[in-house]
Design a protein around this motif. Sequence first.
Motif, mmCIF file in Angstrom:
data_model
loop_
_atom_site.group_PDB
_atom_site.id
_atom_site.type_symbol
_atom_site.label_atom_id
_atom_site.label_comp_id
_atom_site.label_asym_id
_atom_site.label_seq_id
_atom_site.Cartn_x
_atom_site.Cartn_y
_atom_site.Cartn_z
ATOM 1 N N LEU A 147 58.309 30.181 -55.688
ATOM 2 C CA LEU A 147 57.096 30.924 -55.345
ATOM 3 C C LEU A 147 57.041 31.204 -53.852
ATOM 4 O O LEU A 147 56.750 32.322 -53.421
ATOM 5 C CB LEU A 147 55.857 30.136 -55.767
ATOM 6 N N ARG A 148 57.329 30.184 -53.055
ATOM 7 C CA ARG A 148 57.303 30.381 -51.608
ATOM 8 C C ARG A 148 58.351 31.409 -51.184
ATOM 9 O O ARG A 148 58.099 32.256 -50.317
ATOM 10 C CB ARG A 148 57.525 29.066 -50.866
ATOM 11 N N GLN A 149 59.537 31.344 -51.798
ATOM 12 C CA GLN A 149 60.587 32.308 -51.477
ATOM 13 C C GLN A 149 60.129 33.728 -51.802
ATOM 14 O O GLN A 149 60.358 34.662 -51.028
ATOM 15 C CB GLN A 149 61.850 31.979 -52.264
ATOM 16 N N ALA A 150 59.465 33.890 -52.951
ATOM 17 C CA ALA A 150 58.972 35.213 -53.334
ATOM 18 C C ALA A 150 57.916 35.701 -52.353
ATOM 19 O O ALA A 150 57.855 36.888 -52.017
ATOM 20 C CB ALA A 150 58.397 35.167 -54.747
ATOM 21 N N MET A 151 57.076 34.799 -51.888
ATOM 22 C CA MET A 151 56.018 35.171 -50.947
ATOM 23 C C MET A 151 56.575 35.464 -49.558
ATOM 24 O O MET A 151 55.975 36.225 -48.792
ATOM 25 C CB MET A 151 54.979 34.046 -50.852
ATOM 26 N N SER A 152 57.710 34.867 -49.232
ATOM 27 C CA SER A 152 58.302 35.064 -47.908
ATOM 28 C C SER A 152 59.075 36.370 -47.816
ATOM 29 O O SER A 152 59.241 36.924 -46.722
ATOM 30 C CB SER A 152 59.240 33.893 -47.570
ATOM 31 N N GLY A 153 59.577 36.868 -48.945
ATOM 32 C CA GLY A 153 60.338 38.110 -48.936
ATOM 33 C C GLY A 153 61.610 37.975 -48.128
ATOM 34 O O GLY A 153 62.354 37.007 -48.249
ATOM 35 N N ASP A 154 61.844 38.954 -47.255
ATOM 36 C CA ASP A 154 63.059 38.967 -46.436
ATOM 37 C C ASP A 154 62.875 38.244 -45.102
ATOM 38 O O ASP A 154 63.781 38.249 -44.261
ATOM 39 C CB ASP A 154 63.486 40.413 -46.165
ATOM 40 N N ALA A 155 61.720 37.638 -44.907
ATOM 41 C CA ALA A 155 61.471 36.946 -43.642
ATOM 42 C C ALA A 155 62.403 35.748 -43.491
ATOM 43 O O ALA A 155 62.807 35.117 -44.466
ATOM 44 C CB ALA A 155 60.022 36.479 -43.576
ATOM 45 N N THR A 156 62.761 35.453 -42.254
ATOM 46 C CA THR A 156 63.617 34.304 -41.975
ATOM 47 C C THR A 156 62.892 33.018 -42.339
ATOM 48 O O THR A 156 61.770 32.783 -41.887
ATOM 49 C CB THR A 156 63.994 34.261 -40.482
ATOM 50 N N PRO A 157 63.486 32.187 -43.205
ATOM 51 C CA PRO A 157 62.825 30.935 -43.597
ATOM 52 C C PRO A 157 62.502 30.068 -42.388
ATOM 53 O O PRO A 157 63.333 29.872 -41.502
ATOM 54 C CB PRO A 157 63.863 30.265 -44.510
ATOM 55 N N GLU A 158 61.277 29.602 -42.352
ATOM 56 C CA GLU A 158 60.856 28.715 -41.284
ATOM 57 C C GLU A 158 60.585 27.332 -41.858
ATOM 58 O O GLU A 158 60.604 27.133 -43.072
ATOM 59 C CB GLU A 158 59.599 29.278 -40.601
ATOM 60 N N LYS A 159 60.329 26.406 -40.990
ATOM 61 C CA LYS A 159 59.997 25.060 -41.429
ATOM 62 C C LYS A 159 58.741 25.086 -42.283
ATOM 63 O O LYS A 159 57.744 25.706 -41.924
ATOM 64 C CB LYS A 159 59.772 24.161 -40.195
ATOM 65 N N VAL A 160 58.808 24.443 -43.439
ATOM 66 C CA VAL A 160 57.657 24.401 -44.332
ATOM 67 C C VAL A 160 56.631 23.419 -43.777
ATOM 68 O O VAL A 160 56.952 22.251 -43.518
ATOM 69 C CB VAL A 160 58.074 23.985 -45.752
ATOM 70 N N MET A 161 55.418 23.920 -43.587
ATOM 71 C CA MET A 161 54.321 23.079 -43.094
ATOM 72 C C MET A 161 53.451 22.700 -44.288
ATOM 73 O O MET A 161 52.669 23.506 -44.801
ATOM 74 C CB MET A 161 53.503 23.845 -42.059
ATOM 75 N N GLY A 162 53.613 21.484 -44.757
ATOM 76 C CA GLY A 162 52.897 21.036 -45.947
ATOM 77 C C GLY A 162 51.395 20.953 -45.738
ATOM 78 O O GLY A 162 50.903 20.633 -44.652
ATOM 79 N N MET A 163 50.642 21.228 -46.797
ATOM 80 C CA MET A 163 49.182 21.206 -46.734
ATOM 81 C C MET A 163 48.570 20.143 -47.635
ATOM 82 O O MET A 163 47.346 20.079 -47.761
ATOM 83 C CB MET A 163 48.628 22.583 -47.130
ATOM 84 N N ASP A 164 49.406 19.302 -48.244
ATOM 85 C CA ASP A 164 48.882 18.190 -49.036
ATOM 86 C C ASP A 164 48.803 16.971 -48.132
ATOM 87 O O ASP A 164 49.797 16.290 -47.897
ATOM 88 C CB ASP A 164 49.800 17.916 -50.237
ATOM 89 N N TRP A 165 47.621 16.729 -47.638
ATOM 90 C CA TRP A 165 47.439 15.641 -46.675
ATOM 91 C C TRP A 165 46.830 14.393 -47.320
ATOM 92 O O TRP A 165 46.259 13.539 -46.638
ATOM 93 C CB TRP A 165 46.540 16.100 -45.522
ATOM 94 N N SER A 166 46.926 14.296 -48.631
ATOM 95 C CA SER A 166 46.390 13.137 -49.345
ATOM 96 C C SER A 166 47.507 12.161 -49.665
ATOM 97 O O SER A 166 48.662 12.558 -49.872
ATOM 98 C CB SER A 166 45.707 13.578 -50.647
ATOM 99 N N ARG A 167 47.154 10.922 -49.738
ATOM 100 C CA ARG A 167 48.139 9.891 -50.071
ATOM 101 C C ARG A 167 48.304 9.823 -51.581
ATOM 102 O O ARG A 167 47.316 9.754 -52.328
ATOM 103 C CB ARG A 167 47.689 8.539 -49.528
ATOM 104 N N ARG A 168 49.522 9.865 -52.054
ATOM 105 C CA ARG A 168 49.809 9.793 -53.480
ATOM 106 C C ARG A 168 50.033 8.344 -53.902
ATOM 107 O O ARG A 168 50.475 7.515 -53.099
ATOM 108 C CB ARG A 168 51.056 10.618 -53.816
#
Length: 277
Positions: free
Chosen positions: A82-103
């Motif tokens: 999904l992220r790859q599809a949303m990024s398109g042809d853009a150069t992949p950057e470092k993924v900044m996670g948004m799940d800040w909860s403890r599992r």
Amino acid sequence: MSTIRQDPTAQNVLPPLQPSVVGDCARTSREAPMAEAATEQRSPATPRPVRCIVKLGGAAITNKGELESIDEGSLRSACAQLRQAMSGDATPEKVMGMDWSRRPGDPADPVVDTEGFRDMAGLGIDTNFIVVHGAGSFGHFQASRSGVHKGGLHTALVKAGFVATRISVTSLNQEVVRAMAREGIPSIGLSPFACGWSTQQRKLVSANASQIIQSLHAGFVPVLHGDGVLDELLDCTILSGDVIIRHLAQLLSPKYVVFLMFMEYMTVLQLTQMQYF
């Protein structure tokens, strides 16, 4: 009759997949209430055409043979695609996670790179997507044991089963949202029941999409799921993810509708250009 419009000028941000038609997309008279609801909700305030509606099949992201068991590897892979599809042809950057909860089982608190977010000019992805996922090994046990799909909230068993079913499917929704968030996708879980969606003898008659549209406007990716809903004649029933997708496709006319499903032990993405006749 409505047709999903194709935008010939838009840049393709999806992985290079071959188009193929999945299932029977013909609209029948039974779906007329959905078409009427879609027509009523169209307005100038509707955002730019939705890029893509993605269906994550329940069998593709859960272990259907085990009660309430997530296939972590498949879900993680689906979210990465999904992220790859949303990024398109853009150069992949470092993924900044948004799940800040403890599992459960995590040895330490999550690491939050607040400075990294402050330095970002933007997320670098096209968030004009909607995700709908199936229940898989979640919800079916509770619904079938209590007969929720048949209605009858006046009985204690169905009422308890309705509660149990929604606990199960919303817990899966949270896990899907968290998996997407770990891929840096700003996802928001939206339950049809909480949004006021309802049926009449299992046919969708009320489907307020205002929260979905507002979430898209704000740059979030709405994540919906099959859910227990109220029914005007039966008291309650189950609203499937496929019905949700059909309604949203009629309402928002996305360029693509993509199904990720489990087929012969393989997870496959099938790009479909759906047309309603």
